[in-house]
Scaffold this motif. Structure first.
Motif, PDB file in Angstrom:
ATOM      1  N   ASP A  82       0.834  -1.203   0.000  1.00 16.80           N
ATOM      2  CA  ASP A  82       0.000   0.000   0.000  1.00 16.80           C
ATOM      3  C   ASP A  82       0.870   1.254   0.000  1.00 16.80           C
ATOM      4  OD1 ASP A  82      -2.447  -1.321  -0.062  1.00 16.80           O
ATOM      5  OD2 ASP A  82      -2.523  -1.501   2.118  1.00 16.80           O
ATOM      6  N   SER A  83       0.295   2.348  -0.453  1.00 17.18           N
ATOM      7  CA  SER A  83       1.029   3.606  -0.580  1.00 17.18           C
ATOM      8  C   SER A  83       1.437   4.158   0.787  1.00 17.18           C
ATOM      9  CB  SER A  83       0.169   4.644  -1.306  1.00 17.18           C
ATOM     10  OG  SER A  83      -0.894   5.058  -0.459  1.00 17.18           O
ATOM     11  N   PHE A  84       2.380   5.061   0.756  1.00 17.00           N
ATOM     12  CA  PHE A  84       2.842   5.729   1.963  1.00 17.00           C
ATOM     13  C   PHE A  84       1.675   6.402   2.674  1.00 17.00           C
ATOM     14  CE2 PHE A  84       4.364   9.697   3.954  1.00 17.00           C
ATOM     15  CZ  PHE A  84       5.239   9.172   4.891  1.00 17.00           C
ATOM     16  N   ARG A  85       0.874   7.148   1.921  1.00 17.29           N
ATOM     17  CA  ARG A  85      -0.257   7.869   2.522  1.00 17.29           C
ATOM     18  C   ARG A  85      -1.259   6.916   3.151  1.00 17.29           C
ATOM     19  NH1 ARG A  85      -1.596  12.931  -1.503  1.00 17.29           N
ATOM     20  NH2 ARG A  85       0.426  13.904  -1.248  1.00 17.29           N
ATOM     21  N   ALA A  86      -1.558   5.813   2.482  1.00 16.61           N
ATOM     22  CA  ALA A  86      -2.507   4.845   3.040  1.00 16.61           C
ATOM     23  C   ALA A  86      -1.984   4.288   4.360  1.00 16.61           C
ATOM     24  CB  ALA A  86      -2.754   3.709   2.050  1.00 16.61           C
ATOM     25  N   GLN A  87      -0.721   3.947   4.381  1.00 15.89           N
ATOM     26  CA  GLN A  87      -0.142   3.390   5.599  1.00 15.89           C
ATOM     27  C   GLN A  87      -0.090   4.417   6.725  1.00 15.89           C
ATOM     28  OE1 GLN A  87       3.211   0.790   5.312  1.00 15.89           O
ATOM     29  NE2 GLN A  87       2.682   0.183   3.228  1.00 15.89           N
ATOM     30  N   LEU A  93      -4.775   6.531  12.389  1.00  9.30           N
ATOM     31  CA  LEU A  93      -6.097   6.122  12.866  1.00  9.30           C
ATOM     32  C   LEU A  93      -5.980   5.121  14.018  1.00  9.30           C
ATOM     33  CD1 LEU A  93      -9.212   6.144  12.406  1.00  9.30           C
ATOM     34  CD2 LEU A  93      -8.842   4.235  10.850  1.00  9.30           C
ATOM     35  N   CYS A  94      -5.133   4.120  13.866  1.00  6.57           N
ATOM     36  CA  CYS A  94      -4.951   3.104  14.912  1.00  6.57           C
ATOM     37  C   CYS A  94      -4.341   3.715  16.169  1.00  6.57           C
ATOM     38  CB  CYS A  94      -4.074   1.964  14.396  1.00  6.57           C
ATOM     39  SG  CYS A  94      -4.844   1.001  13.080  1.00  6.57           S
ATOM     40  N   THR A  95      -3.337   4.548  15.996  1.00  2.00           N
ATOM     41  CA  THR A  95      -2.684   5.180  17.136  1.00  2.00           C
ATOM     42  C   THR A  95      -3.657   6.082  17.889  1.00  2.00           C
ATOM     43  OG1 THR A  95      -0.557   5.121  15.979  1.00  2.00           O
ATOM     44  CG2 THR A  95      -0.742   6.649  17.826  1.00  2.00           C
ATOM     45  N   VAL A  96      -4.379   6.917  17.161  1.00  3.40           N
ATOM     46  CA  VAL A  96      -5.332   7.834  17.796  1.00  3.40           C
ATOM     47  C   VAL A  96      -6.460   7.052  18.466  1.00  3.40           C
ATOM     48  CG1 VAL A  96      -7.028   9.659  17.356  1.00  3.40           C
ATOM     49  CG2 VAL A  96      -4.755   9.799  16.337  1.00  3.40           C
ATOM     50  N   LEU A  97      -6.900   5.979  17.845  1.00  2.00           N
ATOM     51  CA  LEU A  97      -7.944   5.145  18.451  1.00  2.00           C
ATOM     52  C   LEU A  97      -7.507   4.655  19.834  1.00  2.00           C
ATOM     53  CD1 LEU A  97     -10.614   3.445  18.219  1.00  2.00           C
ATOM     54  CD2 LEU A  97      -9.162   1.635  17.307  1.00  2.00           C
ATOM     55  N   TYR A 125     -19.912   9.026  25.948  1.00  2.00           N
ATOM     56  CA  TYR A 125     -20.391  10.352  25.583  1.00  2.00           C
ATOM     57  C   TYR A 125     -19.221  11.223  25.120  1.00  2.00           C
ATOM     58  CZ  TYR A 125     -22.067  15.125  26.194  1.00  2.00           C
ATOM     59  OH  TYR A 125     -22.357  16.445  25.999  1.00  2.00           O
ATOM     60  N   LYS A 126     -18.094  11.140  25.832  1.00  2.00           N
ATOM     61  CA  LYS A 126     -16.956  12.024  25.543  1.00  2.00           C
ATOM     62  C   LYS A 126     -15.982  11.456  24.509  1.00  2.00           C
ATOM     63  CE  LYS A 126     -16.937  14.456  29.905  1.00  2.00           C
ATOM     64  NZ  LYS A 126     -16.110  14.972  30.972  1.00  2.00           N
ATOM     65  N   TRP A 127     -15.790  10.158  24.490  1.00  2.00           N
ATOM     66  CA  TRP A 127     -14.764   9.578  23.641  1.00  2.00           C
ATOM     67  C   TRP A 127     -14.947   9.877  22.149  1.00  2.00           C
ATOM     68  CZ3 TRP A 127     -15.152   5.702  19.911  1.00  2.00           C
ATOM     69  CH2 TRP A 127     -13.931   5.362  19.319  1.00  2.00           C
ATOM     70  N   PRO A 128     -16.154   9.755  21.565  1.00  2.00           N
ATOM     71  CA  PRO A 128     -16.257  10.033  20.124  1.00  2.00           C
ATOM     72  C   PRO A 128     -15.797  11.448  19.748  1.00  2.00           C
ATOM     73  CG  PRO A 128     -18.227   8.917  20.882  1.00  2.00           C
ATOM     74  CD  PRO A 128     -17.438   9.277  22.106  1.00  2.00           C
ATOM     75  N   ARG A 129     -16.159  12.430  20.574  1.00  2.00           N
ATOM     76  CA  ARG A 129     -15.726  13.805  20.300  1.00  2.00           C
ATOM     77  C   ARG A 129     -14.213  13.923  20.456  1.00  2.00           C
ATOM     78  NH1 ARG A 129     -16.970  17.284  24.888  1.00  2.00           N
ATOM     79  NH2 ARG A 129     -15.106  16.210  25.531  1.00  2.00           N
ATOM     80  N   ASN A 130     -13.662  13.355  21.513  1.00  2.00           N
ATOM     81  CA  ASN A 130     -12.216  13.404  21.739  1.00  2.00           C
ATOM     82  C   ASN A 130     -11.473  12.721  20.598  1.00  2.00           C
ATOM     83  OD1 ASN A 130     -12.986  14.562  24.138  1.00  2.00           O
ATOM     84  ND2 ASN A 130     -12.265  12.893  25.427  1.00  2.00           N
ATOM     85  N   PHE A 131     -11.985  11.581  20.167  1.00  2.00           N
ATOM     86  CA  PHE A 131     -11.370  10.846  19.059  1.00  2.00           C
ATOM     87  C   PHE A 131     -11.384  11.682  17.784  1.00  2.00           C
ATOM     88  CE2 PHE A 131     -12.007   8.079  15.339  1.00  2.00           C
ATOM     89  CZ  PHE A 131     -10.783   7.421  15.334  1.00  2.00           C
ATOM     90  N   ALA A 132     -12.514  12.286  17.457  1.00  2.00           N
ATOM     91  CA  ALA A 132     -12.634  13.081  16.231  1.00  2.00           C
ATOM     92  C   ALA A 132     -11.695  14.286  16.247  1.00  2.00           C
ATOM     93  CB  ALA A 132     -14.076  13.527  16.027  1.00  2.00           C
ATOM     94  N   ILE A 133     -11.648  14.995  17.364  1.00  2.00           N
ATOM     95  CA  ILE A 133     -10.760  16.152  17.482  1.00  2.00           C
ATOM     96  C   ILE A 133      -9.310  15.714  17.355  1.00  2.00           C
ATOM     97  CG2 ILE A 133      -9.880  17.901  19.108  1.00  2.00           C
ATOM     98  CD1 ILE A 133     -12.800  18.131  20.158  1.00  2.00           C
ATOM     99  N   SER A 134      -8.957  14.652  18.055  1.00  2.00           N
ATOM    100  CA  SER A 134      -7.578  14.155  18.029  1.00  2.00           C
ATOM    101  C   SER A 134      -7.181  13.681  16.641  1.00  2.00           C
ATOM    102  CB  SER A 134      -7.404  13.015  19.026  1.00  2.00           C
ATOM    103  OG  SER A 134      -7.707  13.445  20.328  1.00  2.00           O
ATOM    104  N   LEU A 135      -8.064  12.960  15.980  1.00  2.00           N
ATOM    105  CA  LEU A 135      -7.760  12.455  14.643  1.00  2.00           C
ATOM    106  C   LEU A 135      -7.542  13.610  13.669  1.00  2.00           C
ATOM    107  CD1 LEU A 135      -7.408   9.925  12.909  1.00  2.00           C
ATOM    108  CD2 LEU A 135      -9.856  10.050  12.389  1.00  2.00           C
ATOM    109  N   PHE A 136      -8.396  14.629  13.733  1.00  2.00           N
ATOM    110  CA  PHE A 136      -8.235  15.782  12.851  1.00  2.00           C
ATOM    111  C   PHE A 136      -6.891  16.471  13.095  1.00  2.00           C
ATOM    112  CE2 PHE A 136      -8.446  20.340  12.117  1.00  2.00           C
ATOM    113  CZ  PHE A 136      -8.746  20.358  10.763  1.00  2.00           C
ATOM    114  N   VAL A 137      -6.571  16.741  14.352  1.00  2.00           N
ATOM    115  CA  VAL A 137      -5.317  17.434  14.676  1.00  2.00           C
ATOM    116  C   VAL A 137      -4.112  16.594  14.245  1.00  2.00           C
ATOM    117  CG1 VAL A 137      -3.853  18.257  16.583  1.00  2.00           C
ATOM    118  CG2 VAL A 137      -6.282  18.847  16.523  1.00  2.00           C
ATOM    119  N   GLU A 138      -4.163  15.291  14.492  1.00  2.00           N
ATOM    120  CA  GLU A 138      -3.041  14.420  14.124  1.00  2.00           C
ATOM    121  C   GLU A 138      -2.874  14.318  12.610  1.00  2.00           C
ATOM    122  OE1 GLU A 138      -0.724  12.710  16.092  1.00  2.00           O
ATOM    123  OE2 GLU A 138      -1.558  13.972  17.663  1.00  2.00           O
ATOM    124  N   LEU A 139      -3.976  14.068  11.898  1.00  2.00           N
ATOM    125  CA  LEU A 139      -3.887  13.875  10.443  1.00  2.00           C
ATOM    126  C   LEU A 139      -3.567  15.160   9.686  1.00  2.00           C
ATOM    127  CD1 LEU A 139      -6.819  11.447   9.534  1.00  2.00           C
ATOM    128  CD2 LEU A 139      -4.375  11.013   9.315  1.00  2.00           C
TER     129      LEU A 139
END
Length: 163
Positions: A82-87, A93-97, A125-139
């Motif tokens: 798989d490509s660099f970007r895909a990996q 995603l896995c790390t942030v999860l 209640y809190k985890w989905p929001r925390n996950f979404a914010i974290s994923l956006f900032v990381e990616l």
């Protein structure tokens, strides 16, 4: 080639990479999570800043705890072809999860300066929001900035070898 140029090659480079990612992440994610909960006031932001060193230490610990499991999870999803970007996207995603699961509980306890069952009770209640914010900032911010810094470091090293 992108793996070789944009990712750490040594423990020192790994420490630089993690330092950049963690400092950017903590300084953005903690206020983005805290302010909607407690209000967009200067006092809330200042209070969040006072606990950032402790949250930063817990982020470093969480990175070290989740690094190997996230790598194994990534390898189950992507192929070496798989490509660099895909990996990178899947690894992020896995790390942030994994990290968001830990830090939703740990971060709440550090932020409130109390050890209660509240973070566990409100986890779903809190985890989905925390996950979404974290994923956006990381990616979109933290990891691209760290990869750019590593790329520039490698380019500088390569230029030094040619002279």
């Amino acid at each position: 080639m992108e793996f070789y140029m944009k990712l750490p090659r040594s423990k020192k480079e790994f420490a630089i990479f993690i330092g950049i990612v963690s400092i950017l992440s903590v300084n953005m994610i903690a206020p983005l999570i805290t302010c909607p909960e407690a209000g967009f006031y200067l006092s809330v932001w200042q209070d969040a800043l006072t606990v950032l060193p402790f949250i930063w230490m817990s982020v470093i610990a969480a990175v070290l705890l989740t690094y190997v499991p996230a790598e194994k999870l990534t390898l189950m999803i992507v192929s070496k072809k798989d490509s660099f970007r895909a990996q990178i996207v899947v690894n992020t995603l896995c790390t942030v999860l994994l990290m968001s699961i830990l830090l939703t509980i740990i971060g709440s306890r550090i932020g409130t300066r109390s050890i209660t069952l509240e973070p566990i009770r409100l986890f779903f209640y809190k985890w989905p929001r925390n996950f979404a914010i974290s994923l956006f900032v990381e990616l979109c911010i933290a990891q691209p900035a760290a990869r750019l810094a590593i790329l520039k470091l490698h380019l500088r090293k390569e230029a030094g070898k040619e002279e």
